[in-house]
Write a protein that holds these residues in place. Sequence first.
Motif, short mmCIF file in Angstrom:
data_model
loop_
_atom_site.label_atom_id
_atom_site.label_comp_id
_atom_site.label_asym_id
_atom_site.label_seq_id
_atom_site.Cartn_x
_atom_site.Cartn_y
_atom_site.Cartn_z
N SER A 1 0.80 -1.22 0.00
CA SER A 1 0.00 0.00 0.00
C SER A 1 0.84 1.28 0.00
N ARG A 2 2.13 1.17 -0.23
CA ARG A 2 3.01 2.34 -0.14
C ARG A 2 2.56 3.47 -1.04
N GLU A 3 2.42 3.18 -2.33
CA GLU A 3 2.07 4.21 -3.30
C GLU A 3 0.66 4.76 -3.04
N LEU A 4 -0.24 3.88 -2.65
CA LEU A 4 -1.61 4.31 -2.37
C LEU A 4 -1.62 5.36 -1.27
N PHE A 5 -0.97 5.07 -0.14
CA PHE A 5 -1.04 6.00 0.96
C PHE A 5 -0.12 7.20 0.78
N ALA A 6 0.88 7.09 -0.06
CA ALA A 6 1.65 8.28 -0.42
C ALA A 6 0.73 9.30 -1.08
N ALA A 7 -0.15 8.84 -1.95
CA ALA A 7 -1.11 9.74 -2.62
C ALA A 7 -2.18 10.24 -1.65
N ILE A 8 -2.70 9.35 -0.83
CA ILE A 8 -3.70 9.74 0.17
C ILE A 8 -3.12 10.77 1.13
N ASN A 9 -1.91 10.51 1.61
CA ASN A 9 -1.30 11.40 2.60
C ASN A 9 -1.11 12.80 2.05
N GLN A 10 -0.65 12.89 0.83
CA GLN A 10 -0.43 14.20 0.22
C GLN A 10 -1.73 15.01 0.18
N ALA A 11 -2.81 14.36 -0.21
CA ALA A 11 -4.09 15.05 -0.30
C ALA A 11 -4.64 15.40 1.08
N PHE A 12 -4.52 14.47 2.02
CA PHE A 12 -5.06 14.75 3.36
C PHE A 12 -4.28 15.84 4.07
N ILE A 13 -2.97 15.83 3.94
CA ILE A 13 -2.14 16.86 4.57
C ILE A 13 -2.55 18.24 4.08
N LYS A 14 -2.80 18.36 2.78
CA LYS A 14 -3.25 19.64 2.21
C LYS A 14 -4.62 20.03 2.79
N SER A 15 -5.53 19.07 2.86
CA SER A 15 -6.86 19.33 3.40
C SER A 15 -6.80 19.72 4.88
N TRP A 16 -5.99 19.01 5.64
CA TRP A 16 -5.85 19.28 7.07
C TRP A 16 -5.24 20.66 7.31
N LYS B 1 -7.82 23.34 6.92
CA LYS B 1 -8.81 23.38 8.00
C LYS B 1 -8.22 23.87 9.32
N THR B 2 -6.95 23.54 9.58
CA THR B 2 -6.39 23.76 10.92
C THR B 2 -5.15 24.64 10.95
N GLU B 3 -4.58 24.92 9.79
CA GLU B 3 -3.31 25.66 9.69
C GLU B 3 -2.15 24.88 10.29
N GLN B 4 -2.34 23.59 10.48
CA GLN B 4 -1.29 22.75 11.06
C GLN B 4 -0.53 22.02 9.96
N ASN B 5 0.80 22.00 10.08
CA ASN B 5 1.63 21.22 9.17
C ASN B 5 1.76 19.81 9.74
N LEU B 6 1.17 18.86 9.05
CA LEU B 6 1.09 17.49 9.55
C LEU B 6 2.09 16.60 8.81
N THR B 7 2.69 15.69 9.54
CA THR B 7 3.53 14.64 8.95
C THR B 7 2.87 13.30 9.22
N ILE B 8 2.71 12.50 8.17
CA ILE B 8 2.14 11.15 8.32
C ILE B 8 3.24 10.15 8.03
N ASN B 9 3.67 9.44 9.04
CA ASN B 9 4.68 8.41 8.87
C ASN B 9 4.01 7.09 8.50
N GLN B 10 4.72 6.27 7.75
CA GLN B 10 4.19 5.01 7.25
C GLN B 10 5.05 3.84 7.70
N SER B 11 4.42 2.71 7.92
CA SER B 11 5.10 1.44 8.17
C SER B 11 4.41 0.38 7.32
N HIS B 12 5.20 -0.38 6.57
CA HIS B 12 4.62 -1.37 5.65
C HIS B 12 5.30 -2.73 5.81
#
Length: 334
Positions: free
Chosen positions: A36-51, A54-65
């Motif tokens: 799921s690496r590529e899938l969540f790389a795309a999801i994370n990019q979009a969610f981080i922008k959305s978040w 909404k919140t003005e927070q810079n979010l980092t999403i770490n992954q483990s596969h």
Amino acid sequence: MRKFLLAAVAASLIAGPALAQDKGPDTILNVSYDISRELFAAINQAFIKSWKAKTEQNLTINQSHAGSSRQARAVLEGLEADVVTFNQVTDVQILHDRGKLIPADWQKRLPNDSSPYYSLPAFLVRAGNPKNIKDWDDLVRPDVKVVFPNPKTSGNARYTYLAAYAFAKEKYGSDEKAEEFIKKLFANVPVFDTGGRGATTTFVEREVGDALITFEAETNGIRDQFAAKKFEVVVPSLSLLAEFPVTVVDRVVDKRGSRKVATAYLEFLYSQEGQEILAKLHNRVHHPEVVKKYQANFPKVRLVKVEDTFGSWDKVNKEHLASGGKLDRLFGSR
């Protein structure tokens, strides 16, 4: 297809100022399955922008596969996942059964039993399909070599095992015949990698085997990525519904104060934007508008559920997947 529920998700996504006042930590960890690496790389990019909007927070999403079942064990052993996004219900359920890390009713917290998308075991064959592989029967022929990961460590491979078993039981009429079929299938696998990505490497880069069995989404992704090799995707006549369950890990998010962002992250998977990303990357989804838009990309296939052939996931776990169960015996006899 079960009714797609939007109301609960929409309510939490329209949070706005409330989220901005209580942002919580600026990092979360998503522990996920191997491919799921590529899938969540795309999801994370979009969610981080959305978040951020909404919140003005810079979010980092770490992954483990890694293999889904291995990942479940790692979380039980202390890997602090804010969310898990696995490919098998039993790998999430064990977080309650053995660790009480999540509540018993975790599947009721999000639509479609907390499964935002789904897929099915399908085949990837070499250019021109030289072995004329069309269905599960072809994979047990003596002239065919098959690649898929170790079902003891990979949720992906457990779906392969269950789908092949369901096909054989229906076609040949008994569990005994299905077990003989599985023995032949296992005997045709030259190497069992621990996870789906390792099996892909074996098939694509090492050029071992005539067919790779993995999720339909992965077969299409490999075909796209390695276009020069002209791989072909084969969807069998019957396959097994493979749901991808997700949950926040309650003990972790309550400890870290990350429940809001972790919950919003999973709910994003159900939003139209999230479902679009999932469908573009060849996953089957539930959002009616996205389903209609991408329906031509997904061949019709008769999907059976675990409940149809095996009774329940609990029964599968006890009779097939538990130590000393059918999978152990059939895998050991290969």
